[in-house]
Design an enzyme around this catalytic site. Sequence first.
Site, PDB file in Angstrom:
ATOM      1  N   HIS A   1       0.788  -1.234   0.000  1.00 53.71           N
ATOM      2  CA  HIS A   1       0.000   0.000   0.000  1.00 53.71           C
ATOM      3  C   HIS A   1       0.818   1.281   0.000  1.00 53.71           C
ATOM      4  O   HIS A   1       0.267   2.362  -0.132  1.00 53.71           O
ATOM      5  CB  HIS A   1      -0.965   0.023   1.195  1.00 53.71           C
ATOM      6  CG  HIS A   1      -0.293   0.366   2.486  1.00 53.71           C
ATOM      7  ND1 HIS A   1       0.474  -0.534   3.163  1.00 53.71           N
ATOM      8  CD2 HIS A   1      -0.249   1.518   3.194  1.00 53.71           C
ATOM      9  CE1 HIS A   1       0.953   0.042   4.265  1.00 53.71           C
ATOM     10  NE2 HIS A   1       0.534   1.289   4.300  1.00 53.71           N
TER      11      HIS A   1
HETATM   12  C1  UD1 Z   1      -2.255   5.719   5.673  1.00 49.25           C
HETATM   13  C2  UD1 Z   1      -0.970   6.166   6.350  1.00 49.25           C
HETATM   14  C3  UD1 Z   1       0.050   5.064   6.285  1.00 49.25           C
HETATM   15  C4  UD1 Z   1      -0.521   3.762   6.831  1.00 49.25           C
HETATM   16  C5  UD1 Z   1      -1.783   3.426   6.046  1.00 49.25           C
HETATM   17  C6  UD1 Z   1      -2.394   2.136   6.545  1.00 49.25           C
HETATM   18  C7  UD1 Z   1      -0.436   8.562   6.207  1.00 49.25           C
HETATM   19  C8  UD1 Z   1       0.478   9.544   5.599  1.00 49.25           C
HETATM   20  N1  UD1 Z   1      -0.386   7.324   5.691  1.00 49.25           N
HETATM   21  O1  UD1 Z   1      -1.961   5.547   4.297  1.00 49.25           O
HETATM   22  O2  UD1 Z   1       1.173   5.412   7.068  1.00 49.25           O
HETATM   23  O3  UD1 Z   1       0.427   2.729   6.688  1.00 49.25           O
HETATM   24  O4  UD1 Z   1      -2.708   4.509   6.216  1.00 49.25           O
HETATM   25  O5  UD1 Z   1      -3.558   1.828   5.899  1.00 49.25           O
HETATM   26  O6  UD1 Z   1      -1.152   8.915   7.098  1.00 49.25           O
HETATM   27  N2  UD1 Z   1      -9.079   5.168   1.085  1.00 49.25           N
HETATM   28  C9  UD1 Z   1     -10.287   4.537   0.997  1.00 49.25           C
HETATM   29  N3  UD1 Z   1     -10.921   4.188   2.158  1.00 49.25           N
HETATM   30  C10 UD1 Z   1     -10.384   4.430   3.375  1.00 49.25           C
HETATM   31  C11 UD1 Z   1      -9.149   5.076   3.455  1.00 49.25           C
HETATM   32  C12 UD1 Z   1      -8.496   5.430   2.303  1.00 49.25           C
HETATM   33  O7  UD1 Z   1     -10.800   4.293  -0.079  1.00 49.25           O
HETATM   34  O8  UD1 Z   1     -11.012   4.072   4.383  1.00 49.25           O
HETATM   35  C13 UD1 Z   1      -8.374   5.538  -0.147  1.00 49.25           C
HETATM   36  C14 UD1 Z   1      -8.555   7.002  -0.420  1.00 49.25           C
HETATM   37  O9  UD1 Z   1      -9.091   7.145  -1.679  1.00 49.25           O
HETATM   38  C15 UD1 Z   1      -7.191   7.614  -0.343  1.00 49.25           C
HETATM   39  C16 UD1 Z   1      -6.250   6.431  -0.339  1.00 49.25           C
HETATM   40  O10 UD1 Z   1      -6.998   5.282  -0.010  1.00 49.25           O
HETATM   41  O11 UD1 Z   1      -6.922   8.453  -1.419  1.00 49.25           O
HETATM   42  C17 UD1 Z   1      -5.155   6.636   0.657  1.00 49.25           C
HETATM   43  O12 UD1 Z   1      -5.677   6.897   1.964  1.00 49.25           O
HETATM   44  P1  UD1 Z   1      -4.837   7.793   3.010  1.00 49.25           P
HETATM   45  O13 UD1 Z   1      -5.518   7.818   4.313  1.00 49.25           O
HETATM   46  O14 UD1 Z   1      -4.450   9.085   2.381  1.00 49.25           O
HETATM   47  O15 UD1 Z   1      -3.469   7.068   3.195  1.00 49.25           O
HETATM   48  P2  UD1 Z   1      -3.126   5.543   3.229  1.00 49.25           P
HETATM   49  O16 UD1 Z   1      -2.508   5.192   1.926  1.00 49.25           O
HETATM   50  O17 UD1 Z   1      -4.277   4.739   3.719  1.00 49.25           O
END
Ligand code: UD1
Length: 386
Positions: A220
């Site tokens: 991820h």
């Molecule tokens: C975040 C953390 C990372 C952690 C990871 C675990 C930061 C900088 N990163 O990354 O350290 O290892 O979580 O999961 O805080 N999305 C969904 N549903 C959700 C959450 C996210 O669809 O419930 C999608 C969103 O479209 C988003 C993407 O995933 O654009 C990334 O989500 P985001 O919370 O920005 O960071 P993670 O990659 O999850």
Amino acid sequence: MTHARTSGRPKILLVVGARPNFMKMAPIVRALDATEAYELRLVHTGQHYDPSMNEVFFSDLALPDPDVHLGVGSGSHAVQTGAVMQALEPVVDRIAPDLVVVVGDVNSTFAAALVATKKGIPVAHVEAGLRSFDRTMPEEINRVLTDQISDLLFTTEQDAEKNLQREGIAADKVFFVGNVMIDSLLHALPRAVPPARIFARRDAAFGRTLEAGFAAATLHRPANVDDPAVLRRLLTTFAAIAERLPLVLPLHPRTAKMIEQHELSALLDRPALRTIPPQPYLVMVGLLKAAAVVLTDSGGIQEETTGLGVPCLTLRDNTERPITVTEGTNRIVGTDADRILGAVDEILGSGGKSGRIPPLWDGHAADRIARHVGAFLKTDSQTPAR
Ligand code: UD1
């Protein structure tokens, strides 16, 4: 949370936002709650919002429902960090906590620490001092900045203390307490779900093949999934591993989105490979425990596999958790296909690197944290104040 308001007890605000925060916070809530010395308030920023990344974790971990949900959702780093700060500030004003506890290194961690410290409220950072020394990782920025503004820094491994010392953080704020992820892991282990059960209903024949050994993989990190060339290479490597043994790949929403956007799903269309949605904690623990080899770019899974004694290959060029390599079962293999496949073959041939459980990864880290918090807030007459 569970306690009714009782005047005189110090108030502690605990902040979670994203999936890896939940398993770190659950044992801390339990340990602080058991002292009956505090009013606890749990805030969920809503950085992660999919039910598969939330509700199932709260129930598996016995984490109480949040008192406050900020509902910030996704966005650029600036948008997400700013949204947490703006939404949290009035909550902090209303609750007026004596201490704010943050865990890990996600955007919610740093945002909450910054809100609290600017209001003169002490901050405790759990999992302080970890460093990948790679400032292109968003988490590394969150780690360095959160540590700089924290008043109590709880570390999981001894290297972390050295990192903090190098960054000029006073030694009397730093406490080596062990690993709360391992507290959660040991707590969950007796209830772990056997992996065949994931497939029992729709794909029982595949589920049965897992009994002879399988690989579990997770992916991820932006560096691995946002660049289509790297993502393609890693998925192709997973397909090659599935020629050797069955491979199970739970897909993070970010990764699922990228696979769809770049039309890469055909790469995973192999008889011995299954992608599955994000899994509940107890299923994930069962999967990791039973795997012959785990491939991952997650920080937490590097620690969990070391805790379980299962060989882990980290699909990154560095780790902020060096003890998983020096003591544990982890090996850093990067993203080169030949190197990854060579390492998998070695593990399948020899059983892989045998590791040791690192110091204080014993299931009692949160109890130690509670004792230090007691000393800091002077609620624990048994423990000398700092
Ligand atoms: C975040 C953390 C990372 C952690 C990871 C675990 C930061 C900088 N990163 O990354 O350290 O290892 O979580 O999961 O805080 N999305 C969904 N549903 C959700 C959450 C996210 O669809 O419930 C999608 C969103 O479209 C988003 C993407 O995933 O654009 C990334 O989500 P985001 O919370 O920005 O960071 P993670 O990659 O999850």
